[in-house]
Each structure stands twice: as structure tokens, then as C-alpha cells.
Write a protein that holds these residues in place. Structure first.
Motif, short mmCIF file in Angstrom:
data_model
loop_
_atom_site.label_atom_id
_atom_site.label_comp_id
_atom_site.label_asym_id
_atom_site.label_seq_id
_atom_site.Cartn_x
_atom_site.Cartn_y
_atom_site.Cartn_z
N GLN A 131 0.83 -1.20 0.00
CA GLN A 131 0.00 0.00 0.00
C GLN A 131 0.87 1.25 0.00
O GLN A 131 0.58 2.22 -0.71
CB GLN A 131 -0.93 0.02 1.21
N GLN A 132 1.92 1.25 0.78
CA GLN A 132 2.82 2.39 0.82
C GLN A 132 3.50 2.60 -0.52
O GLN A 132 3.63 3.73 -0.99
CB GLN A 132 3.88 2.20 1.91
N ILE A 133 3.91 1.52 -1.17
CA ILE A 133 4.55 1.62 -2.48
C ILE A 133 3.59 2.21 -3.50
O ILE A 133 3.95 3.10 -4.28
CB ILE A 133 5.07 0.25 -2.95
N SER A 134 2.35 1.73 -3.52
CA SER A 134 1.38 2.26 -4.48
C SER A 134 1.10 3.73 -4.22
O SER A 134 0.95 4.52 -5.16
CB SER A 134 0.09 1.45 -4.46
N LEU A 135 1.07 4.14 -2.95
CA LEU A 135 0.85 5.54 -2.61
C LEU A 135 2.02 6.40 -3.10
O LEU A 135 1.83 7.47 -3.68
CB LEU A 135 0.67 5.70 -1.10
#
Length: 141
Positions: free
Chosen positions: A43-47
Motif C-alpha cells: 500500500q505504501q509503495i502504491s501511494l
């Protein structure tokens, strides 16, 4: 009459399964926590990738996991067991968690699921004993 060899074989099998389960359970729990961590990192990577595509403008920071309220699980059998452990009728149990007796019946039969506020109330009374539940009911009435 069972032979000695079949009894011995079944007992060895039972003990082996018990030992394997004891060795595998900590690994299973660790694996589940690793999967949760991986999902959070994804999720952090996609953000961050979205931020990069948007021209480097930072997005709103996501709150930490500890600051979010913890989600509670609901199982119909658990609600039924809790109510019977407290020795309450469906209507009394419903008053304790802020619902009707019919709602409690529907939860226990699996026809409905409590709202999040009611799930929070259910979670808060899990540790109560019969006397404390009776005291709380008296204050509600």
C-alpha cells in the motif's frame, strides 16, 4: 479386539501429529504477520508511486496502524456462547449492546451481522461476568 500393533501405530500417529502441530503453529502465526506487513508495504509503495506520477506532490500521510481503531471479528457461535455464558435472554443481551432481542437472534442464527458500533459493544462485554452484566443491565433500565 484391536491388535497391539494397530493400537501402537495409532498412538504413535497421534503423538506425531501433536508434535508437528506444536512446531508448525508459531510458524503459521509468523507467516500471517509477515503477510500483513507485506500488504502494508505494498500500500505504501502504491501511494508513493501515485505521488511520483502526480508530479511529486506529497499525498496526505496515512495514519499509523496503532492509531486506527482495531477491527473486531464477529462469529454467530461466539455471540451465542457469550450470551449463554452470561445467562441472559436475547432481549436483555440486546439491551446490553444496544440492539433488539430479534437482532440478537438474527446474529446468533447467522441471518445478520451487527453494525460496527454494536460489534464494539460486543467486544467490550466479552470480559464481563454474570454479576457485572446484571449490574450494567440494572443501570440501563
Amino acid at each position: 479386539m484391536p491388535s497391539l500393533s494397530s493400537v501402537l501405530k495409532s498412538e504413535i500417529t497421534r503423538l506425531a501429529r501433536k508434535e508437528v502441530k506444536g512446531a508448525v503453529d508459531p510458524l503459521r502465526k509468523a507467516s500471517a504477520s509477515y503477510r500483513r506487513e507485506i500488504a502494508e508495504l505494498k500500500q505504501q509503495i502504491s501511494l508513493l508511486q501515485r505521488d511520483l506520477k502526480a508530479g511529486g506532490r506529497p499525498a496526505k500521510p496515512k495514519p499509523d496502524v496503532e492509531s486506527k481503531p482495531r477491527k473486531t471479528r464477529f462469529a454467530a457461535s461466539g455471540a451465542k456462547a457469550l450470551r449463554s455464558r452470561l445467562g441472559l435472554s436475547a432481549s436483555d443481551f440486546g439491551r446490553l449492546v444496544g440492539a433488539s432481542g430479534q437482532s440478537v437472534y438474527n446474529w446468533e442464527t447467522g441471518k445478520a451481522v451487527p453494525r460496527s458500533s454494536q460489534q464494539a459493544a460486543l467486544a467490550s462485554i466479552r470480559g464481563l461476568g454474570k454479576r457485572e452484566a446484571a449490574r450494567r443491565l440494572e443501570t440501563i433500565t
